[in-house]
Design a protein around this motif. Sequence first.
Motif, mmCIF file in Angstrom:
data_model
loop_
_atom_site.group_PDB
_atom_site.id
_atom_site.type_symbol
_atom_site.label_atom_id
_atom_site.label_comp_id
_atom_site.label_asym_id
_atom_site.label_seq_id
_atom_site.Cartn_x
_atom_site.Cartn_y
_atom_site.Cartn_z
ATOM 1 N N ALA B 38 1.083 -1.153 0.495
ATOM 2 C CA ALA B 38 0.103 -0.229 0.033
ATOM 3 C C ALA B 38 1.148 1.482 -0.072
ATOM 4 O O ALA B 38 1.687 0.931 0.863
ATOM 5 C CB ALA B 38 -0.783 -0.146 1.412
ATOM 6 N N PRO B 39 -0.202 2.280 -0.514
ATOM 7 C CA PRO B 39 1.282 3.674 -0.720
ATOM 8 C C PRO B 39 1.608 4.028 0.539
ATOM 9 O O PRO B 39 0.973 3.646 1.786
ATOM 10 C CB PRO B 39 0.055 4.524 -1.546
ATOM 11 N N ARG B 40 3.338 4.214 1.181
ATOM 12 C CA ARG B 40 3.188 4.794 2.359
ATOM 13 C C ARG B 40 2.876 4.013 3.674
ATOM 14 O O ARG B 40 3.090 4.275 4.199
ATOM 15 C CB ARG B 40 2.200 6.515 2.453
ATOM 16 N N CYS B 41 3.120 2.795 2.766
ATOM 17 C CA CYS B 41 3.257 2.185 4.055
ATOM 18 C C CYS B 41 4.929 1.762 4.251
ATOM 19 O O CYS B 41 5.642 2.057 3.951
ATOM 20 C CB CYS B 41 2.502 0.413 3.813
ATOM 21 N N GLY B 42 5.363 0.998 5.798
ATOM 22 C CA GLY B 42 6.730 0.868 5.780
ATOM 23 C C GLY B 42 6.696 -0.769 5.568
ATOM 24 O O GLY B 42 5.928 -1.346 5.515
ATOM 25 N N CYS B 43 7.619 -1.115 4.572
ATOM 26 C CA CYS B 43 7.609 -2.743 4.623
ATOM 27 C C CYS B 43 8.384 -3.218 3.563
ATOM 28 O O CYS B 43 9.726 -2.680 3.655
ATOM 29 C CB CYS B 43 5.922 -2.977 3.412
#
Lengths: 755, 123
Positions: B38-43
């Motif tokens: 997902a956009p802007r998630c830390g992963c």
Amino acid sequence: MSTTADAVKRLLVGSPKSSGELEHTLLPKVIALPVFSSDPLSSNAYATQEALLVLALAGAAGLNLILPISIAVATLLVIVVTSYRQTVRAYPLGGGAYRVAHENLGMYPGLLAASALLIDYILTVAVSITAGVEAITSASEALHEHRLGLAFLFIAFVTLVNLRGVRESGTLFAIPTYGFVLSIYLMIGTGIVRCLGGCPLAESAGRDLPVAAALGPLLVLKAFAAGTTALTGVEAIADGVPAFRYPQSKNAATTLTAMAALSISMFLGISWLADHTGVIYTALPLGQRSVVAQVALAVFGGGPLFYVIQIMSAAILILAANTAYQDFPRLSSILAQDRYLPRQFMNRGDRLVFSNGIVILALLAAMLIYIFDANLTRLIQLYLVGVFISFTLSQTGMVIRGRRLKPPGWKRTAMISGFGAFVTGAVLIVITYTKFPEGAWVVIAAIPFAIYGMRSVNRHYQEVGRELRRPDRRPTDRRPGNQHMVILADGINLATARAVGYATSVASSDLEAVTFDPSSSDAWRRAIPDIPLHVMRPGGSRTGSLRAYLRAKRRELTPNDFLTLLVPEVLTSRSLLEVLKNLGLTRLKASLLDEPDVQVMDLPITEDKGDHASLEIQQPLRNHVCVLVSGVHNATLQAMEFAETLRPTDIRAINFGLDPSSSERLGDQWLEHGIPHPLEIEDSPFRDIGSSLTHYVRQFKADGTKRVVTIVIPEFITPKRRHRLLHNQTALTVKSRMLLEEGVVVVSVPYHLHD
Amino acid sequence: MFDRLIEKFTQTPEATRATNLKEWADSIPETIRIKDIAPRCGCRAVGVIQKIRIDPRAGTGSVEVTLDDGTGRLLARWLGRSKLNGIALGKGLEVEATAGDHAGDELVVLNPSYRLMPGPDGG
């Protein structure tokens, strides 16, 4: 490639595999054993026979020696296999005798081993296919006159299966190989059991055998040399280590041992049975059953199992060719890596096999069969010399390596290898001596040519490497000269209009046009008054006069300037046939590549959309320039400078990483040379630069008028024409593919190599 | 079993490659597939190196690496450096960062921390 040809190719060889699947093509031992052993195992079908043939000259007393001689041959096999087990461990990258000799004995012994092996692989295919065909035609006389056709058919079949992939061919051919082994074991087992109550006799047993020669040491030596046929194919595994699953060396060594165990037991078993059933085999009369067939007949008494042996023997003979199909392409790829053969041998095809090597092997073997008219007795004389050259060199190399590196236990293995080298060397002399007049001279004569050929390919590549890095020819100042352009106008059409638009966006100040068609000059002056048109005088060769014109122009320029000839082309259909129709123009472009310091730019459009009146000259608003690079050297640097003069929207260098391992080095070199443009290294997972580049240029959505993509290809031009086959094959592919892409302009920037 | 066989014969080579890549990526623990980011998630994502772009132009320079895991493509961009040691086509790369936006069909992450690993072909 057109879709029809693509579909046919997919049907025949299967759909392409990505480079990442290479590990999936590696062979488990169960499949590797038949793949690499079909050649050595097949030799059991005739090794005993070859030895008996010699011994029979000395009459019944000679025949008694078959067992001792077989044991001696088996011992030699053990020695050679022991030595090759070391080789497999020491050289996990394959290459067998070539690599051992090259590294330990020097370049020429290495090339000697390589040529001996390559020639031998070609012979293996020719001999085994011919032997298989002979087995079939002896069953049906009617087929005899079609033996050439049959041989070619088998070659085509084995070639096709091999092009489908290593695993695919291995799995298919494993069945008959194991079948052969089982049926021979069944024969040996049954034979031994039947011998418990007195051996059955062969049909030829007790035949009157005149003594034609004295039973001296020379005859025994000859019989021993003949029996060493059983050793052929032992080198196959050492050449093909990279085809094994991990751990490769260990698996290869185990397979080698298994192969030796099978080979020795089968060979000794057949010899023992031949001895005990009293088989006699002589050169005459013709039409005798082979030794294996006689033994089978005696053991099984002509039942269905007899025919199983016959069929399996014929099958294994044809399959022996398959071992060569594994090793010839691999060895030639190793030689290409070491720059002794053209680089094309390194390319893996759609199914991750070295397709070029496979095809070349098939062609050479077919040629050999044709020349020798599918005559087995003449072909088989050529055999063996190459095998024993490679055995001797490989084992000698292993001795030297042992002395140099002194690995633990080296003294024992060096002694084994040394003794092996001595014996195989002696056999080599005997074979050469006895078979030289009968045909072995062909091989011995061919080897120097092969060595010379590889040596000159290597020398050429080295020279090219030096030329490309010569500091005095390196374009180092980052201020390239001006761009001067000449449009080759063939009437006025949409293609010329685009070329004019392109050229004015790049070099509005120094631009002119030439034409061979005087009738269009008025129209030109009306439509494009700003660009002077030079009408070439009719008569004489077009290429010649154009060349003279460009030369005169070139003399006016400084060495830093670029002179580019723009060739607008109208292609009426999206077909490559168009190029063939326009051969004159293609030839003209090709011959201008020879012209120093002239670039040729191709501006094709795919159909003529309109007449002169509606032609509008439009400068492209965006021009994306992509320089294809394969390495960082003078030719690349020159092409980058050329790209800078095109006043592009942006410049980038692109490389399609056919050799992923070199991608890091390429990036480092790019930075070292301080080239102020981005470099993109893109994987081409299906090893198809044409498709990858097509995909790449389509991201720009070029339309030819507002947006153009310019592909800059650095090309090496060698002074000798015969060397040109070694270069620019990729450039050719790229040019033909890009011809049909909308809005793509292709320009060759030749770099002339001096002699 | 027949389903798999039929699938094998009807798949395009590209699809086969994607399946293989995804299988390989799935085998690496604690990573997420690119299309699921997902956009802007830390992963943390993993992929095989498909493309390398180095831009040494005056000023800072940058390195871009395009990763492919069979489900999508991720563009990792490092600013202010022109070299990343050990990067080569076909190798595997694990990156961990806050995802940016999907630019076109590619997801961009800036200056991620990274870890090299063998690619799917073991090389």
